[in-house]
Design an enzyme around this catalytic site. Structure first.
Site, PDB file in Angstrom:
ATOM      1  N   GLU A  86      26.882  56.001  12.611  1.00 39.64           N
ATOM      2  CA  GLU A  86      27.091  54.567  12.450  1.00 39.64           C
ATOM      3  C   GLU A  86      27.948  54.186  11.250  1.00 39.64           C
ATOM      4  O   GLU A  86      28.624  53.157  11.283  1.00 39.64           O
ATOM      5  CB  GLU A  86      25.725  53.858  12.338  1.00 39.64           C
ATOM      6  CG  GLU A  86      24.832  54.012  13.559  1.00 39.64           C
ATOM      7  CD  GLU A  86      25.405  53.328  14.792  1.00 39.64           C
ATOM      8  OE1 GLU A  86      26.173  52.354  14.618  1.00 39.64           O
ATOM      9  OE2 GLU A  86      25.099  53.758  15.914  1.00 39.64           O
ATOM     10  N   SER A 466     -37.802  41.661  33.758  1.00 35.67           N
ATOM     11  CA  SER A 466     -38.879  41.871  32.783  1.00 35.67           C
ATOM     12  C   SER A 466     -38.378  41.990  31.351  1.00 35.67           C
ATOM     13  O   SER A 466     -39.194  42.063  30.425  1.00 35.67           O
ATOM     14  CB  SER A 466     -39.681  43.114  33.155  1.00 35.67           C
ATOM     15  OG  SER A 466     -40.362  42.914  34.380  1.00 35.67           O
TER      16      SER A 466
END
Length: 820
Positions: A86, A466
């Site tokens: 780059e 229950s």
């Protein structure tokens, strides 16, 4: 000479005009350019990360995936790859490279259009942070101005670090750290030279040159990067050729999650978005630390999945998911099979596989990896045909009774080897809280988040069965009853003139023992005893009392079915209620986010839960006391009764011994080794066995498990003996229920979870008195044998009458392990 002078004059004039123009443009755009402070505080859009209490990554949320890194954390070969490709002169120019500009100018002259190229790393960073990617003179000039300001205010290393963390690499990955994870599933330090070159080549065209969407273009771009690195002498010829020859092997990888807790992750995501908004939540680099323990969460996940498979297996095999070819047809080619399997998903503990060959007692299957695996007879013998919820077909005799070549099936790996599997039909949930402050220790909302995002642990309101009885019994103790009070365990027949039918609540099993003590009634989960207690204290009194445990008064039915659990509650609500008993009477507020940390490691949120404590003291911060909703004495008495649900009572030697509904906990050596007798619990099963529950606790951890079908019309059913399986491996038979279906899941979870839990003996609170009572009558006893025991009473509630000292031979207790 005249021509030369004219050229020089024109050049000088152009330079003057250009300079004036540039200066003019600078002042025209000056206010639009980023300030020095902005340059130094470029915010990297970083996703939100969710962690367990012990630092394991659970999930990552955000539009952009990024793993910010310091420059020194990035390998030098990767840095060299970017510089060579780059901007070779990055460390030598002032933000704009005249050579690159000249090259771009000649391209403009040659083509008549602005071409790419010529931009330095500094200019690319300026464009990525502040500008668009449009090819215009305006953008290029602004880009140059910002680049010059960056070079003046930042060091070269700061610019390079920002660049490597900011630029896009495709597939939502921004920055080299995220690119390494997305494409290779690796830490950046573990990349090969070829992989680094691949990443360095992506910024040119990340959407079209990445190895996922276009591997050939990616290979060509990688070759360019390696060639430039070789030309710049940052790699030698051998490194260059070896990297060129490395194959393109990549696939999309998720975040580096170390612990699966998708239901919890979604709870966190929704909470943080609601608190901070989507943009801040997803892009600000927040780290959210939950209260959940990695070890306990894994145990909960495994308990849910294993027990759902166990339920599913004992109810029978529903057959192959698909048939690719019939036994009399030509098998598919291997490549076609592997390609097909690659399109199928692994779900939960199951992996898709195709049956390739069947022998008398084995089956060979192929998975997407291309590897054949043999399922032994032990992994097939369970697979009786599923008929319906209450019926299974005959046990298979040979493997061909179960599977055939060409079928798509599922397999799972167990401690005993490979096993035929199927995705379980019912759902299940586990929720675990630390009762002193309500922090969640584990939460699992279903078998697999991939097939259902519905979080049953916090969203599914199901009849509690229950599991509600301890709250009914607590209300009874508050209204004059004691653990020694006798209640008639006898059938109830109540005529309802309005409906013209009689209500006949029944015990399960349908066994009645006559007058029994309240302690036994709760431990044995006697339905008619619960109904009679509700009648004695009144429905309105009971409903009002139950709201103390955090239950919504509008969701508590005002009729006698409340005593049997007709009220619908989420597992979280049930666990919160049980936490009141575990912590001595305080109502805590469950929470799951401990703290939120911003991208500068500053804590922006810290949970400050109300704590169950007397008095509340903490040397580090102010502590809020949770409201006390029942007395410490009441909580302890219920804990005592629930302890009997685990350990039973009476004397087996004298044939008066009895089991509570949670007696199977005694079989867990891990739990008993960790908790001893300091563990309690309660089963729960609803009418028609549509829901099965278990809730239990030690001093430092309370947990609730639930299992049932999402379809409220479906019952859990029953199973029969499978003659293929050894007795020691025989699954539970008979009707499903709290003790058989939910309790094993609770045991599996707690056997691991208790390793990290605080476990202390339940201390007798001040104010309680102890008296020796007769087990048969509940009266005071002078005997010191199997006919009596010490019992706890609130002051003034102990019996005053002594029983006849003559021992009774009456045996009124039953030993039946099918109770729920």
């Amino acid at each position: 000479m005249k021509i030369l002078k004219w050229v020089l004059g024109v050049t000088v004039a152009l330079l003057v005009v250009g300079s004036v123009t540039v200066v003019g443009l600078y002042y025209y755009w000056k206010d639009d350019l980023p300030s020095v402070a902005e340059l130094r505080e470029v915010r990297l859009q970083t996703p939100m990360q969710v962690y367990s209490a012990d630092g394991e990554l659970i999930a990552q949320f955000g539009e952009i995936r990024r793993i910010p890194l310091k420059l020194e954390e990035i390998p030098q070969p990767l840095i060299n790859a970017f510089l060579a490709t780059e901007d070779q002169r990055f460390y030598h120019h002032f933000g704009i490279d005249p050579i690159g500009v000249g090259r771009a100018f000649f391209l403009l002259i040659a083509t008549g259009e602005i071409q790419g190229g010529g931009s330095t790393i500094t200019q690319q960073l300026a464009r990525n942070v502040y500008l668009s990617f449009e090819q215009t003179w305006t953008r290029k000039i602004k880009e140059a101005f910002i680049a010059l300001r960056m070079e003046r205010e930042l060091t070269k290393d700061e610019i390079l670090e920002l660049y490597l963390n900011k630029i896009a690499f495709g597939q939502r990955a921004h920055g080299v750290g995220a690119a390494a994870q997305v494409y290779y599933g690796k830490d950046i330090q573990d990349l090969s030279l070829a992989q680094m070159a691949m990443i360095a080549g992506l910024p040119k065209a990340p959407s079209t040159m990445n190895p996922i969407t276009n591997p050939e273009r990616a290979r060509e771009r990688r070759a360019v990067v390696l060639g430039r690195m070789f030309a710049e002498n940052v790699i030698n010829e051998r490194e260059y050729r070896d990297a060129l020859a490395e194959p393109i092997e990549t696939r999309l990888h998720g975040a580096e999650v170390t612990m699966q807790a998708p239901y919890l992750a979604e709870m966190v995501r929704a909470e943080v978005v609601a608190r901070y908004g989507e943009d801040f939540a997803y892009n600000s680099g927040l780290k959210v630390y939950t209260t959940v323990s990695g070890k306990q969460q894994r145990a909960a996940q495994k308990a849910v999945q294993e027990n759902l498979h166990q339920y599913d297996e004992r109810h029978g095999y529903r057959g192959a998911e698909a048939v690719l070819w019939q036994p009399n047809e030509t098998p598919w080619p291997m490549d076609q099979i592997i390609d097909y399997l690659g399109q199928q998903s692994s779900i939960g503990m199951t992996v898709p596989a195709v049956v390739m060959r069947v022998t008398e007692q084995t089956a060979v299957v192929l998975t997407a990896s291309g590897q054949p695996h043999e399922i032994p007879w032990e992994g097939l013998a369970w697979a009786r045909a599923y008929m319906h919820a209450d019926r299974q077909g005959p046990a298979p005799k040979v493997a061909g009774d179960v599977v055939q070549a060409g079928q798509l099936v599922r397999i799972r790996t167990t401690e005993n080897g490979l096993r035929l599997a199927q995705i379980p039909e019912p759902s299940a949930a586990v929720i675990a809280l630390r009762p002193h402050d309500g922090s969640m220790a584990a939460v699992v909302g279903g078998y697999s988040f991939a097939i259902s995002q519905y979080n049953r642990a916090i969203q599914a309101k199901r009849q509690s069965g229950s599991n509600i009885k301890p709250f009914i019994y607590s209300a009874a103790l508050e209204n004059g009853f004691t653990l020694a009070t006798l209640v008639n365990d006898a059938p109830i027949n109540q005529w309802n003139p309005g409906s013209g039918i009689a209500w006949r609540p029944r015990n399960s099993p349908d066994v009645y023992e006559g007058p029994i003590r309240v302690r036994q009634g709760l431990a044995k989960s006697k339905n008619v005893v619960s109904v009679r207690l509700l009648r004695a204290i009144g429905i309105d009194t009971t409903v009002d009392y139950l709201t103390r445990f955090g239950f919504n008064i509008d969701e508590l039915p005002r009729n006698e079915s409340l005593s049997l659990g007709s009220a619908s509650m989420t597992p979280l609500e049930v666990a919160r209620g049980y936490a009141v008993f575990a912590n001595g009477g305080y109502l805590i507020d469950p929470y799951f986010i401990d703290r939120v940390v911003d991208d500068n490691d500053q804590v922006i949120y810290q949970a400050q839960p109300a704590v169950a404590c007397v008095p509340c003291e903490d040397g580090t911060r102010e502590v809020v006391q949770a409201p006390q909703v029942i007395t410490e004495q009441n909580a302890y008495l219920i804990t005592e009764a629930l302890n009997s649900a685990v350990w039973g009572g009476g004397s087996w030697q004298h044939r008066t011994g009895w089991n509570g509904t949670a007696w199977r906990i005694q079989r867990s050596k891990q739990i008993i080794d960790l908790a001893g007798r300091n563990i309690v619990g309660k089963t729960g099963t609803t009418n028609d066995i549509k829901d099965a529950w278990f809730s239990g606790y030690v001093s430092g951890l309370v947990s609730t498990t639930w299992i049932g079908f999402d379809n409220l019309e479906r019952a859990l059913g029953s199973t029969t003996f499978n003659e293929n399986l050894p007795r020691e491996e025989q699954p539970i038979t008979g009707a499903e229920g709290g003790a058989k279906t939910a309790l094993p899941m609770w045991i599996d979870f707690m056997a691991v979870a208790l390793e990290e839990a605080t476990i202390e003996p339940f201390q007798v609170p001040p104010g309680l008195v102890m008296a020796r009572i007769d087990l048969e009558t509940g009266k005071l006893s002078r005997n010191n044998d199997h006919t009596s025991r010490f019992e706890y009473f609130l002051p003034g509630t102990a019996p005053t009458e002594y029983v006849d000292s003559k021992p009774s031979n009456r045996n009124i207790f039953s030993d039946d392990d099918s109770i729920f």
